[in-house]
Scaffold this motif. Structure first.
Motif, PDB file in Angstrom:
ATOM      1  N   ARG A   1       0.804  -1.237   0.000  1.00 12.19           N
ATOM      2  CA  ARG A   1       0.000   0.000   0.000  1.00 12.19           C
ATOM      3  C   ARG A   1       0.829   1.275   0.000  1.00 12.19           C
ATOM      4  O   ARG A   1       0.469   2.252  -0.631  1.00 12.19           O
ATOM      5  N   LYS A   2       1.937   1.286   0.716  1.00 13.57           N
ATOM      6  CA  LYS A   2       2.751   2.502   0.828  1.00 13.57           C
ATOM      7  C   LYS A   2       3.439   2.858  -0.488  1.00 13.57           C
ATOM      8  O   LYS A   2       3.880   3.977  -0.674  1.00 13.57           O
ATOM      9  N   GLN A   3       3.524   1.908  -1.404  1.00 12.82           N
ATOM     10  CA  GLN A   3       4.179   2.143  -2.692  1.00 12.82           C
ATOM     11  C   GLN A   3       3.181   2.539  -3.782  1.00 12.82           C
ATOM     12  O   GLN A   3       3.580   2.781  -4.917  1.00 12.82           O
ATOM     13  N   MET A   4       1.904   2.595  -3.433  1.00 11.25           N
ATOM     14  CA  MET A   4       0.860   2.878  -4.422  1.00 11.25           C
ATOM     15  C   MET A   4       0.141   4.172  -4.074  1.00 11.25           C
ATOM     16  O   MET A   4       0.196   4.640  -2.944  1.00 11.25           O
ATOM     17  N   ARG A   5      -0.553   4.703  -5.075  1.00 14.75           N
ATOM     18  CA  ARG A   5      -1.440   5.830  -4.787  1.00 14.75           C
ATOM     19  C   ARG A   5      -2.593   5.320  -3.933  1.00 14.75           C
ATOM     20  O   ARG A   5      -2.781   4.105  -3.789  1.00 14.75           O
ATOM     21  N   LYS A   6      -3.361   6.213  -3.388  1.00 16.13           N
ATOM     22  CA  LYS A   6      -4.471   5.821  -2.524  1.00 16.13           C
ATOM     23  C   LYS A   6      -5.606   5.256  -3.384  1.00 16.13           C
ATOM     24  O   LYS A   6      -6.278   5.990  -4.103  1.00 16.13           O
ATOM     25  N   ILE A   7      -5.768   3.939  -3.327  1.00 17.49           N
ATOM     26  CA  ILE A   7      -6.797   3.252  -4.107  1.00 17.49           C
ATOM     27  C   ILE A   7      -7.198   1.976  -3.367  1.00 17.49           C
ATOM     28  O   ILE A   7      -6.378   1.380  -2.666  1.00 17.49           O
ATOM     29  N   ASP A   8      -8.424   1.585  -3.497  1.00 11.97           N
ATOM     30  CA  ASP A   8      -8.917   0.355  -2.868  1.00 11.97           C
ATOM     31  C   ASP A   8      -8.168  -0.839  -3.473  1.00 11.97           C
ATOM     32  O   ASP A   8      -8.196  -1.030  -4.696  1.00 11.97           O
ATOM     33  N   PRO A   9      -7.491  -1.637  -2.652  1.00 12.59           N
ATOM     34  CA  PRO A   9      -6.733  -2.780  -3.171  1.00 12.59           C
ATOM     35  C   PRO A   9      -7.581  -3.778  -3.956  1.00 12.59           C
ATOM     36  O   PRO A   9      -7.103  -4.373  -4.914  1.00 12.59           O
ATOM     37  N   ALA A  10      -8.842  -3.946  -3.579  1.00 11.29           N
ATOM     38  CA  ALA A  10      -9.710  -4.881  -4.308  1.00 11.29           C
ATOM     39  C   ALA A  10      -9.978  -4.367  -5.719  1.00 11.29           C
ATOM     40  O   ALA A  10      -9.929  -5.131  -6.695  1.00 11.29           O
ATOM     41  N   LEU A  11     -10.237  -3.075  -5.849  1.00 10.22           N
ATOM     42  CA  LEU A  11     -10.462  -2.492  -7.172  1.00 10.22           C
ATOM     43  C   LEU A  11      -9.177  -2.517  -7.993  1.00 10.22           C
ATOM     44  O   LEU A  11      -9.197  -2.872  -9.179  1.00 10.22           O
ATOM     45  N   ALA A  12      -8.059  -2.173  -7.369  1.00  9.73           N
ATOM     46  CA  ALA A  12      -6.772  -2.185  -8.063  1.00  9.73           C
ATOM     47  C   ALA A  12      -6.433  -3.596  -8.548  1.00  9.73           C
ATOM     48  O   ALA A  12      -5.965  -3.776  -9.672  1.00  9.73           O
ATOM     49  N   ALA A  13      -6.680  -4.592  -7.707  1.00 10.50           N
ATOM     50  CA  ALA A  13      -6.415  -5.978  -8.112  1.00 10.50           C
ATOM     51  C   ALA A  13      -7.300  -6.372  -9.279  1.00 10.50           C
ATOM     52  O   ALA A  13      -6.842  -6.995 -10.238  1.00 10.50           O
ATOM     53  N   PHE A  14      -8.568  -5.991  -9.223  1.00  6.64           N
ATOM     54  CA  PHE A  14      -9.485  -6.286 -10.317  1.00  6.64           C
ATOM     55  C   PHE A  14      -8.987  -5.679 -11.626  1.00  6.64           C
ATOM     56  O   PHE A  14      -8.925  -6.343 -12.658  1.00  6.64           O
TER      57      PHE A  14
END
Length: 85
Positions: A30-43
């Motif tokens: 998470r700290k290496q990514m922009r603020k986004i829901d991990p479930a949506l990002a994974a999808f």
């Protein structure tokens, strides 16, 4: 407002294994990514990678040179990493 995780589950009839693994991996980064829901990002990421792989196989993967495959992998990686940053 519907959470992205619930939306993904509704769209896919439950979270597929690849999406669950992707979500778990992204949650640990998470700290290496922009603020986004991990479930949506994974999808988004898993669906993108699956689509590129699927279309490559359907459209004559056996005719691709090693160099072309490397470029395809690099471009797909750039697409996904760019989305996450």
């Amino acid at each position: 407002m519907v959470r992205a995780g619930a939306f993904v589950a509704q769209m896919s009839g439950g979270e597929p294994r690849g999406h669950a693994l992707g979500r778990t991996y992204l949650e640990s980064r998470r700290k290496q990514m922009r603020k986004i829901d991990p479930a949506l990002a994974a999808f988004m990421c898993v669906s993108t990678i699956e689509s590129v792989a699927h279309n490559t196989v359907l459209n004559g993967a056996e005719m691709l040179t090693e160099k072309t495959v490397k470029v395809l992998v690099d471009e797909t990686t750039g697409l996904v990493v760019g989305y996450l940053r």
